[in-house]
Motif scaffolding. Structure first.
Motif: not given
Length: 308
Positions: A180-207
């Protein structure tokens, strides 16, 4: 057999009946006295009987005039309403709009925007339908709705509608999280985290999936929701972390979460779609104009993507 009875002749007759004198009727109609006199004379000639007799310098309606006045009054009231409707339609104050919108826009942003629009145009009737962007788009293309406010890819936006604004996706973290104290968060920061996601039908999920795959990051994924607001509530409940659209992040007023911009930037495009088969009404144009301004004013500046 009667001659031609015009609306102007009936308006002159009504004005004399209501004002009682030719002089007063001329003031009501904003014309000269001779014009009113000619209107009454022409009407009498066309209908074939007298409407007024002059007694002591004043016009007194005949029995026939009294009967005719009741009918004229009812008819002209309807005409007045028609003319009022025409004026309101011309100025965009009257009409019916059916709006389809993606959940990210329909749940929080549009209700407030539509409430303000309705206060400004009280004669307008608005209906809001909440569907996914693809369904909302198809509702306009099939003529079921007038306007779709959606989140489309760059390709879809250029084909079907007008892109209003672009924003970057935001990482949602629970309060007290290590990131929470970082200016930005990247993919590498979320390694090992439980990730909540949009379903595959959304274009942003594919990205997002492609982005994490490109960095070789595997996510533990247990829960999905089409609705960003629900993902935020899941994060607040301690279920994991998520990426959500920037407008929902801007408008969220709950506790228990912190929003941090995500990098590399994943862009959400907010677009408005109208039918290409028919020209927009004045009311539609007014609505879209206010929609654009409200969306720009609402989206947090730090989430906007210039030229995205």
């Amino acid at each position: 057999m009667t001659g031609k009875i015009t609306l102007r002749l009936l308006e002159g007759f009504r004005a004399v009946m209501q004002a009682k004198t030719v002089t007063a009727a001329a003031l009501v109609l904003n014309v000269s006295q001779p014009v009113v006199t000619r209107l009454i004379r022409d009407l009498e000639e066309n209908i074939g009987f007298s409407l007024f007799v002059r007694e002591q310098g004043r016009l007194k309606p005949t029995a026939e005039a009294l009967i005719l006045y009741e009918e004229v009054q009812r008819s002209l009231i309807s005409v007045d309403r028609i003319l009022q409707s025409v004026e309101m339609l011309r100025d965009g104050h009257q009409g019916y709009l059916q709006i389809a919108a993606a959940p990210a826009l329909a749940l929080s942003f549009l209700p407030k925007m539509m409430a303000g629009f309705s206060a400004q145009y009280p004669g307008a009737r608005l209906t809001l339908h909440m569907h996914g962007s693809e369904t909302s788009l198809n509702m306009v293309l099939s003529g079921m709705c007038d306007i779709a406010v959606v989140m489309l890819s760059m390709r879809q936006s250029g084909t079907y509608g007008e892109r209003i604004l672009s924003g970057r996706m935001v990482c949602v973290l629970p309060v007290g999280h290590r990131l929470t104290q970082q200016a930005t968060v990247g993919p590498w920061d979320l390694r090992g985290e439980t990730f909540l996601s949009h379903p595959h039908v959304l274009d942003t999920r594919l990205q997002i999936d492609a982005l994490f795959a490109a960095h070789g990051i595997q996510r533990e994924m247990r829960l999905e929701s089409q609705i960003s607001y629900s993902l935020i509530e899941l994060v607040a409940a301690g279920a994991g972390v998520a990426l959500v659209d920037p407008l929902t992040a801007t408008l969220y007023r709950g506790d228990g979460v912190v929003f941090v911009p995500f990098d590399p930037i994943v862009v959400n495009h907010y677009s408005v779609v109208t039918s290409s088969e028919r020209p927009p009404s004045v009311l539609q144009e007014r609505f879209i104009e206010q929609l654009k301004k409200s969306l720009y004013d609402t989206l947090a500046p730090e989430y906007r993507v210039v030229g995205g």
